[in-house]
Enzyme design. Structure first.
Site, PDB file in Angstrom:
ATOM      1  N   TYR A  80      69.749  47.401  44.653  1.00  0.00           N
ATOM      2  CA  TYR A  80      68.662  47.607  45.622  1.00  0.00           C
ATOM      3  C   TYR A  80      67.848  48.830  45.220  1.00  0.00           C
ATOM      4  O   TYR A  80      66.627  48.796  45.196  1.00  0.00           O
ATOM      5  CB  TYR A  80      69.261  47.792  47.022  1.00  0.00           C
ATOM      6  CG  TYR A  80      68.230  47.853  48.123  1.00  0.00           C
ATOM      7  CD1 TYR A  80      67.839  46.696  48.778  1.00  0.00           C
ATOM      8  CD2 TYR A  80      67.655  49.060  48.501  1.00  0.00           C
ATOM      9  CE1 TYR A  80      66.893  46.729  49.790  1.00  0.00           C
ATOM     10  CE2 TYR A  80      66.705  49.113  49.511  1.00  0.00           C
ATOM     11  CZ  TYR A  80      66.327  47.943  50.163  1.00  0.00           C
ATOM     12  OH  TYR A  80      65.401  47.991  51.152  1.00  0.00           O
ATOM     13  N   PHE A 132      37.263  38.851  44.256  1.00  0.00           N
ATOM     14  CA  PHE A 132      38.232  37.771  44.226  1.00  0.00           C
ATOM     15  C   PHE A 132      38.594  37.495  45.693  1.00  0.00           C
ATOM     16  O   PHE A 132      38.511  38.403  46.527  1.00  0.00           O
ATOM     17  CB  PHE A 132      39.473  38.129  43.391  1.00  0.00           C
ATOM     18  CG  PHE A 132      40.444  36.987  43.365  1.00  0.00           C
ATOM     19  CD1 PHE A 132      40.116  35.812  42.707  1.00  0.00           C
ATOM     20  CD2 PHE A 132      41.642  37.045  44.047  1.00  0.00           C
ATOM     21  CE1 PHE A 132      40.973  34.722  42.741  1.00  0.00           C
ATOM     22  CE2 PHE A 132      42.503  35.961  44.077  1.00  0.00           C
ATOM     23  CZ  PHE A 132      42.168  34.795  43.422  1.00  0.00           C
ATOM     24  N   THR A 133      38.951  36.267  46.020  1.00  0.00           N
ATOM     25  CA  THR A 133      39.153  35.887  47.431  1.00  0.00           C
ATOM     26  C   THR A 133      40.042  36.884  48.185  1.00  0.00           C
ATOM     27  O   THR A 133      39.663  37.413  49.226  1.00  0.00           O
ATOM     28  CB  THR A 133      39.783  34.481  47.530  1.00  0.00           C
ATOM     29  OG1 THR A 133      40.920  34.427  46.673  1.00  0.00           O
ATOM     30  CG2 THR A 133      38.797  33.396  47.127  1.00  0.00           C
ATOM     31  N   ASP A 223      41.417  45.907  38.493  1.00  0.00           N
ATOM     32  CA  ASP A 223      42.255  44.735  38.727  1.00  0.00           C
ATOM     33  C   ASP A 223      42.533  44.133  37.352  1.00  0.00           C
ATOM     34  O   ASP A 223      41.653  43.532  36.733  1.00  0.00           O
ATOM     35  CB  ASP A 223      41.537  43.735  39.642  1.00  0.00           C
ATOM     36  CG  ASP A 223      42.382  42.483  39.902  1.00  0.00           C
ATOM     37  OD1 ASP A 223      43.377  42.266  39.184  1.00  0.00           O
ATOM     38  OD2 ASP A 223      42.028  41.717  40.818  1.00  0.00           O
ATOM     39  N   LYS A 266      50.125  36.548  36.536  1.00  0.00           N
ATOM     40  CA  LYS A 266      49.214  36.293  35.420  1.00  0.00           C
ATOM     41  C   LYS A 266      49.541  37.265  34.283  1.00  0.00           C
ATOM     42  O   LYS A 266      50.001  36.860  33.235  1.00  0.00           O
ATOM     43  CB  LYS A 266      47.770  36.473  35.864  1.00  0.00           C
ATOM     44  CG  LYS A 266      47.308  35.412  36.858  1.00  0.00           C
ATOM     45  CD  LYS A 266      45.914  35.737  37.392  1.00  0.00           C
ATOM     46  CE  LYS A 266      45.480  34.777  38.460  1.00  0.00           C
ATOM     47  NZ  LYS A 266      44.755  33.609  37.975  1.00  0.00           N
ATOM     48  N   ARG A 389      36.216  26.144  43.319  1.00  0.00           N
ATOM     49  CA  ARG A 389      35.821  27.548  43.393  1.00  0.00           C
ATOM     50  C   ARG A 389      34.330  27.564  43.718  1.00  0.00           C
ATOM     51  O   ARG A 389      33.485  27.732  42.875  1.00  0.00           O
ATOM     52  CB  ARG A 389      36.079  28.284  42.065  1.00  0.00           C
ATOM     53  CG  ARG A 389      37.527  28.394  41.673  1.00  0.00           C
ATOM     54  CD  ARG A 389      38.293  29.556  42.290  1.00  0.00           C
ATOM     55  NE  ARG A 389      38.698  29.418  43.659  1.00  0.00           N
ATOM     56  CZ  ARG A 389      39.667  30.151  44.227  1.00  0.00           C
ATOM     57  NH1 ARG A 389      40.327  31.055  43.541  1.00  0.00           N
ATOM     58  NH2 ARG A 389      39.977  30.004  45.487  1.00  0.00           N
ATOM     59  N   PHE A 455      40.190  27.487  52.247  1.00  0.00           N
ATOM     60  CA  PHE A 455      40.345  26.595  51.096  1.00  0.00           C
ATOM     61  C   PHE A 455      41.806  26.280  50.813  1.00  0.00           C
ATOM     62  O   PHE A 455      42.123  25.273  50.206  1.00  0.00           O
ATOM     63  CB  PHE A 455      39.687  27.194  49.845  1.00  0.00           C
ATOM     64  CG  PHE A 455      40.303  28.493  49.391  1.00  0.00           C
ATOM     65  CD1 PHE A 455      39.873  29.694  49.919  1.00  0.00           C
ATOM     66  CD2 PHE A 455      41.310  28.512  48.440  1.00  0.00           C
ATOM     67  CE1 PHE A 455      40.437  30.891  49.508  1.00  0.00           C
ATOM     68  CE2 PHE A 455      41.881  29.703  48.020  1.00  0.00           C
ATOM     69  CZ  PHE A 455      41.445  30.898  48.564  1.00  0.00           C
TER      70      PHE A 455
END
Ligand code: F0G
Length: 482
Positions: A80, A132-133, A223, A266, A389, A455
């Site tokens: 942990y 970005f969303t 990002d 990613k 998109r 979406f």
């Protein structure tokens, strides 16, 4: 991934890896696919993966792992607190980005949540090259305002501009002059701008943009979720990067920023995320939010196995042969589609190939979601699952007005190291057929429209009987094929 010239004169991508674990796929007949699409409310997010042949929805969390990553997962240290696995990941991030402090999160949007909680006050601005969303949703949920300062070329669907993700530096200066530096929470730069076709920024633009922010004492945030593809483009398209190694380019970009966050679904071919921070005081300011929302400071919601995989995945991201695979497959797909006259975003970017639904289906008005309709039609015609998109991915503003997206795209993501070239060629073939029958495809309307991130789980239906006509045309052309 190398690009070799075949004796035939053809230039094709060539994989620098071999496949050692496989997953069986099923290609259902078109009648079955039509039923599955209807059951999913004409929203590809709601399809069952078992009904999908080639899943090009996203590259998020579905990149293929290497043998080295799988091996590393076996030595994960399950604790942990103070896990050796976490220490290995932390050391790797210091090596790659040169920032001392790290907060782990369960994925990229959790990092966005923490950044927004800590830094965005109501009425402040967050300028970005493009939103970005989830990054926008977290800023607006805190009462902040996103300002998109993309260069004009970024919104041109077809272009020769090699760096369509570039930040409009003059617009950033103007915003600072207009609002004052103190009204700007931070400048967010998104490497490999997701929503406008995975288009990269140049190293020169990273430097210029962040220099302006720093001149005014404004925090700079990268990002880095799609950084791997961006690095490939810096190396292959930018003169000053040609003789730099991938780690050198990475460090040159990282040096521009105070904070780097990423989705490890990613970047790093795993599942997780985190925030790298240059300054100890800022680290301490955000630290308390991690145990509160994510998990203890040495795992942040990630499993130790995934953390080991990400550590190795970050090393693989520094290997040109590894990160070239995605962009070179995408380049092949874009070139083949373009050659057939199919409207597609050019130049090829990272992440995936992007069909331009506005030109593919010019007869479908934006209010009827051409990109959503095209994604549905493509699944029915091929079993290939893409992602809308466009306007569907926008959210209504506070007055209930539906903003029309700048672009209506169907993204066909190519998860890294997953597909073969013949699978990509199958997708190209079916898109070609659909383009020849584009007049048959009509629009969609909502049956059930959620308020937030609609979406993901909104349900729609076709306007008119176009799905029947499409199916009949397919059967007329391919009576005995799937
Ligand atoms: N930033 C960028 C540029 C992204 O592409 C994503 C995710 C995130 C942040 C959020 O990260 O998913 O780990 O929470 N993009 C995925 C996609 C969802 O399909 O393009 P996450």
């Amino acid at each position: 991934m190398a690009k070799v010239t075949f004796f035939s004169g053809q230039q094709l991508p060539l994989e620098m890896h071999k496949v050692r674990i496989i997953q069986k796929l099923t290609l259902h007949p078109i009648e079955e696919r039509r039923r599955a699409m209807a059951e999913a409310g004409y929203n590809t997010f709601l399809l069952q993966n078992a009904d999908v042949f080639l899943d090009m929805l996203t590259d998020s969390g579905v990149n293929a792992m290497s043998d080295q990553q799988q091996a590393a997962m076996l030595i994960a240290d399950d604790a942990y607190a103070g896990s050796a696995t976490f220490t290995r990941l932390h050391r790797k991030l210091i090596e790659v980005f040169g920032m001392d402090w790290f907060l782990p999160t369960h994925q990229g949007r959790a990092a966005e949540h923490i950044l927004a909680q800590a830094l965005v006050q109501p009425g402040t601005f967050v300028p970005m090259n493009y939103h970005f969303t989830t990054s926008k949703a977290h800023v607006t949920a805190r009462g902040g305002e996103v300002r998109e300062l993309i260069t004009a070329a970024g919104l041109e669907v077809t272009s020769d501009n090699q760096f369509k993700g570039n930040f409009d530096v003059a617009a950033l200066r103007a915003l600072i002059a207009e609002q004052g530096a103190e009204a700007i929470a931070y400048v967010r730069v998104e490497a490999g701008t997701n929503l406008i076709g995975g288009q990269p920024l140049s190293l020169a633009n990273f430097r210029e943009t962040t220099a302006v922010a720093r001149e005014h004492g404004i925090l700079t945030v990268l990002d880095a979720s799609l950084l791997a593809d961006n690095l490939h483009f810096n190396k292959t398209r930018e003169e000053q990067c040609r003789d730099m190694t991938i780690p050198e380019i990475t460090r040159a970009i990282a040096d521009c920023f105070d904070v780097i966050y990423f989705s490890a679904r990613k970047l790093g071919f795993g599942r997780g995320g985190g925030i790298c921070i240059r300054d100890e005081a800022l680290y301490k300011q955000m630290r308390g939010l991690v145990p509160m929302y994510e998990g203890f400071l040495t795992y942040g919601g990630m499993s130790v196995r995934e953390m080991e995989a990400i550590t190795v995945g970050l090393d693989e991201t520094m290997d040109e042969d590894m990160i070239n695979q995605g962009p070179q497959f995408i380049e092949h797909m874009v070139a083949e589609l373009d050659a057939r006259g199919i409207p597609v975003i050019t130049p090829a970017g990272g992440l995936g190939a992007h069909l331009d639904a506005m030109r593919f289906l010019p007869h479908v008005p934006q209010q009827q979601y051409p990109a959503g309709a095209l994604a549905s039609a493509l699944y029915i015609a091929s079993g290939v699952r893409g992602m809308e998109r466009g306007t569907l991915s926008e959210q209504r503003d506070a007055n209930g007005v539906e903003p029309m997206a700048n672009m209506e795209l169907v993204r066909l993501a190519l998860p890294r190291r997953v597909f073969t070239l013949s699978q990509v060629n199958y997708a190209i073939d079916r898109i070609g057929w659909l383009f020849e029958h584009r007049d048959l495809v009509g629009g969609l309307r909502f049956v059930e429209e959620p308020e937030i991130l609609r979406f993901f789980y909104g349900r729609l239906e076709p306007i008119g009987g176009w799905v029947d006509e499409l199916l009949a045309a397919f059967r007329a052309d391919l009576a005995d094929s799937l």
